[in-house]
Design a protein around this motif. Sequence first.
Motif, mmCIF file in Angstrom:
data_model
loop_
_atom_site.group_PDB
_atom_site.id
_atom_site.type_symbol
_atom_site.label_atom_id
_atom_site.label_comp_id
_atom_site.label_asym_id
_atom_site.label_seq_id
_atom_site.Cartn_x
_atom_site.Cartn_y
_atom_site.Cartn_z
ATOM 1 N N THR A 60 6.710 -8.511 -3.063
ATOM 2 C CA THR A 60 8.100 -8.104 -3.255
ATOM 3 C C THR A 60 8.118 -6.728 -3.909
ATOM 4 N N SER A 61 9.131 -5.949 -3.582
ATOM 5 C CA SER A 61 9.212 -4.596 -4.126
ATOM 6 C C SER A 61 10.636 -4.259 -4.506
ATOM 7 N N ILE B 235 1.448 -6.759 8.688
ATOM 8 C CA ILE B 235 2.486 -6.897 7.661
ATOM 9 C C ILE B 235 3.804 -7.228 8.346
ATOM 10 N N SER C 51 12.675 -5.346 -1.006
ATOM 11 C CA SER C 51 12.090 -5.914 0.205
ATOM 12 C C SER C 51 11.069 -6.979 -0.146
ATOM 13 N N GLU D 212 3.101 3.339 2.897
ATOM 14 C CA GLU D 212 3.113 2.729 1.569
ATOM 15 C C GLU D 212 1.785 2.966 0.867
ATOM 16 N N GLN E 105 10.021 0.295 10.967
ATOM 17 C CA GLN E 105 11.158 -0.485 10.484
ATOM 18 C C GLN E 105 12.404 -0.222 11.320
ATOM 19 N N ASN F 253 7.847 -7.555 7.335
ATOM 20 C CA ASN F 253 8.637 -7.018 6.234
ATOM 21 C C ASN F 253 10.136 -7.158 6.510
ATOM 22 N N SER G 186 7.473 -8.775 1.767
ATOM 23 C CA SER G 186 6.522 -8.670 2.878
ATOM 24 C C SER G 186 5.530 -9.820 2.823
ATOM 25 N N HIS G 187 5.121 -10.259 3.993
ATOM 26 C CA HIS G 187 4.049 -11.256 4.098
ATOM 27 C C HIS G 187 2.855 -10.579 4.754
ATOM 28 N N LEU H 288 4.213 1.137 8.439
ATOM 29 C CA LEU H 288 5.143 0.196 9.042
ATOM 30 C C LEU H 288 6.134 0.913 9.947
#
Length: 268
Positions: free
Chosen positions: A260-261, A206, A224, A89, A139, A208, A226-227, A137
């Motif tokens: 958010t994305s 992250i 998505s 990202e 996933q 997600n 993410s925190h 990431l």
Amino acid sequence: MLWPSLLSAGVAQANEAGDWVAQAGWFFIAPHESSDPLRTELTPTALGALLGIGPEFESPGTAASVDRSDTLALTLTYFVTDHLAIKAEGGIPARFDLRGEGLVRPTGPAGALIGVDLGAPANNPLARARQWSPALLLQYYFFEPQLRLRPFVGVGATYTWFTDIELNPSFRDEVQRNFGAPLALAAGAPGPTHAEAESSPSWAPIFNAGLAYALGERWGVLASVSHVPLKTTSTIVLSAADGTRLARSETTIDLDPIVTSLLLSYRF
């Protein structure tokens, strides 16, 4: 029914092992921050000791916060298997405003001579900066690759640093006039002073989760959230005209943003 139609097959070839997927869209970054009271270290001087100015002090009631921001997102995903993907990202670094509250002043008689109001409207935002947060990431995509709708979860890490840090001119002038000038006089270096801000870089994990929906054979959309348990130490260094350091004030800010994305994707 809508749900079965969303899940149904019908995409000639969805994301599967060996696919590269480029994505572009928007990140919305909402910090949920908390901060420590500002702590200040002063350069000891004989006159400062006479005025009761100690080598360091904490300013109860002071705090710093960061406004929300959004920016263009660019990502690239590689599907290692039908279910596991590696995602990088990036994008345009977001610009953030740093705001403050409370009074910074030493205890004792010196507090009547030295002080800065972090919460004054003219002083806010105290500073602005750009945040760089490239991330990587791993996933996991649920369901089979032929289905249109696939939820996913992910975990990764980001390294964050800040550039283009600019102090609000009104805040900078107040720091140099009400804080710097008395300290410079006490240090035997009267005259103009210089205030400079910085923020520490840091690593952060992250977490997600999101949904990917295939619009066709190659195009899709992805949403998505993410925190990121991110923290940074913000610092202001005050120096005399000859370079002598007069004071260093810092606070640790737990940013903890929720990101958010919404992205448009293309498989190739």
